[in-house]
Structure formats: structure tokens, C-alpha cells
Motif scaffolding. Structure first.
Motif: not given
Length: 335
Positions: A61-75
Motif C-alpha cells: 500500500t505504501t508503494g502504491k501511495l508513492v506511485m500515486k495509484l492510491l491517494e493518501p488519507t493524510d500526510g
């Protein structure tokens, strides 16, 4: 020190759990799966930063957040000092996707089975408008295949993915990630699907390409042995949090957190004389539900060193136990 290539601050990703009609009528609050819950780390130029942990700890999930495949809830996420947490335009997203590439765990499922290898590597060039003519794109494709030791490339460009071995497919996946000349690569368990005999070979290839092309890696794995071999820094994740972080040799040779010790104890020891030194696996039970995170330290229900009134009530913070060695544990140095 120079500006880190990637920096994340208090990164969070919560997935809402769908409520039934009865729960809504009763006014029950919405619950969330806390997949990533407050990560902070940075990765310098040409470094390999490994995220290590059990399945379900939030690594991918962290990798997908970095890739912008998922949008973060916060941070916040920064790439070379620029805040890329919220990219507004399609052009900004496309440029980010060119600079940040991903190597997936399963090279077969990440390729279109109807595409020949030539088409697999040409697709990113066409999307990003690189190479005005087919001859220019063909030259880039051949160079990329030669970089990953798929030689001679003309023998492979006409094949389909199922006609290659697992190692060859993963080399093509690496070539696809590098063909756009990215700044940063997320490698999500890139060797876990490969035979043990060729894992070191592929990791050595990725090391060489890091030196030649100046790329930086976020290496996601559950295998501490490959992390020790490949990574410069290791961060151990548990239930969405980093519980220990530092240089690879420090974390492996001098683990502080009980969870890190448990992971190391689970690694088979090839030297007979050292097998007697390894104690019983210092861990118990199962990983708690990420939708119902335990109070206090998240690891306390499984920790054999847990102190009642402290570990089960107060949440520890990630502190610098010694120079550049961080740990999230109330009993750091006391065990």
C-alpha cells in the motif's frame, strides 16, 4: 546533505469499511482499515530503502501511495523537494509517472499476454511521446533489453510473455521500468516469484543499473536475507507503522525491537554452529485486525516482553535509539 529524492511525512491510508443498513440506522460510526498509519522516512539519491514485514503490514500500500495509484488519507509526499501529494493536472500526473516507475511482483500478470515483447516496451514510449519515429523507439527498446542482459534483443522482441522464462520476464519488466529513464523506482517484491538460483542474479543486475543510471529504489520485501544483500537502509513495518529503521547492517546485526528479532529468528541459519544460538521464536499469536488496532503498542498482544500498564495502554513513538537507528518500543535497550 543533499535533498532526498523521496520524502514522506506522516503518510496515512485508511480504507473505509462498508456499513450495513442496520449499522447506519443504529448510528454506528464508520470504521476504517488502517493500512498505513503515519509513516515518515526519506531516501537519498541512489540509495536502496527496503520496507520489510509480514503480509498485510502495509508495504505494498505504501508503494502504491508513492506511485500515486492510491491517494493518501493524510500526510505529504515529496519528490526531489517538490510536494507531489496532490497533482492537479493530467500533465503533472503524466510527468510524475514518467519519473517514478514500478517493478511488480508477478511479471506475467503485469504484462498484456497479447502483446509481444516489442509492444510491451514500446507502449510507455508511445504514452509519453518518446521517440518520434519507429526506428528511434526500436533503438531505445533494443538498448533497454541489452541493459538487462536479454541478448541478442532481436531474438526476443517478437516473442509473447508466455514464451519467456520467469527470470527473462522479470528482466523485461525491469527494462520497461527503466526505458523512460526514471528518477525513482518502486520494486514490489521483484524476486519473490523467481527461482532461488536466479534471485541474486536479478538483484545484482538491479544494483548495476542503479550505478549506471543513477536511480533510487524503494524495495518492498518480506525476505530479510535479500534486504540485507540489496538494501542500504531497512525499515521494518508492523500493522501500518514503522517499528524499527536504520542502516541495513545495523538493523540486521543489532535488532532492538522484538518484532525485528522475531523476523530474524525465522530466517533459516545455514551454519550448524550458530543454530544452537538462535532461541525460540520470540512471538506469539496472529497479526491483529487492522480495522481494530490494539491500544498502546500495536505489537504488545504478541510480545513476550510486554509490560502491563505501559505497553498495553500507551503508544510508543519512533525515537532515535542510537545514531541513525530508530525504534518504536517502550523497552528499547532493556530487553
Amino acid at each position: 546533505m543533499s535533498e532526498p529524492v523521496l520524502k514522506v511525512e506522516n503518510l496515512k491510508k485508511y480504507f473505509p469499511i462498508k456499513r450495513g443498513l442496520v449499522d447506519v440506522l443504529k448510528g454506528k460510526p464508520e470504521r476504517h482499515v488502517k493500512a498505513v498509519d503515519g509513516l515518515t522516512f526519506e531516501i537519498g539519491k541512489q540509495e536502496v530503502f527496503a520496507l520489510v514485514g509480514e503480509s498485510g503490514c502495509g508495504k505494498s500500500t505504501t508503494g502504491k501511495l508513492v506511485m500515486k495509484l492510491l491517494e493518501p488519507t493524510d500526510g505529504k509526499i515529496y519528490l526531489e523537494g517538490k510536494d507531489v501529494t496532490e497533482l492537479k493536472s493530467k500533465e503533472e500526473v503524466r510527468e510524475y509517472r514518467r519519473r517514478v516507475q514500478m517493478i511488480f511482483q508477478d511479471p506475467f500478470s503485469s504484462m498484456n499476454p497479447r502483446f509481444r515483447i516489442y509492444d510491451v516496451l514500446e507502449e510507455p514510449l508511445l504514452i509519453h511521446g518518446i521517440g518520434e519515429t519507429r526506428a528511434e523507439r526500436e533503438e531505445l527498446i533494443y538498448k533497454a533489453l541489452e541493459m538487462v542482459k536479454i541478448i541478442p534483443p532481436e531474438d526476443y522482441v517478437g516473442r509473447f510473455p508466455h514464451m519467456l522464462s520467469g527470470g527473462q520476464r522479470q528482466r523485461v519488466a525491469i527494462a520497461r521500468a527503466l526505458i523512460l529513464n526514471p528518477t525513482f523506482i518502486v520494486a514490489d517484491e521483484p524476486v519473490s516469484m523467481l527461482d532461488v538460483s536466479i534471485r541474486a542474479e536479478v538483484l545484482e543486475l538491479m544494483k548495476d543499473l542503479k550505478e549506471k543510471m543513477g536511480v533510487t529504489y524503494l524495495y518492498i520485501t518480506h525476505d530479510l536475507s535479500t534486504a540485507r544483500y540489496f538494501a542500504d537502509y531497512i525499515a521494518v513495518m508492523y500493522l501500518g507503522r514503522i517499528v524499527e529503521m536504520g542502516p541495513a547492517h545495523v538493523v540486521i546485526d543489532n535488532p532492538i525491537h522484538p518484532y525485528t528479532r522475531a523476523l530474524l529468528a525465522a530466517v533459516p541459519e545455514p551454519i550448524p554452529e550458530r543454530r544452537e544460538i538462535i532461541k525460540e521464536l520470540p512471538i506469539k499469536g496472529e497479526v491483529p485486525n487492522a480495522a481494530n488496532v490494539p491500544a498502546g503498542c500495536r505489537f504488545h498482544p504478541r510480545c513476550i516482553y510486554m509490560e502491563k500498564g505501559l505497553c498495553d495502554t500507551k503508544h510508543p513513538q519512533l525515537i532515535e535509539y542510537e545514531h541513525n537507528h530508530w525504534v518504536e518500543c517502550w523497552l528499547a535497550g532493556k530487553i
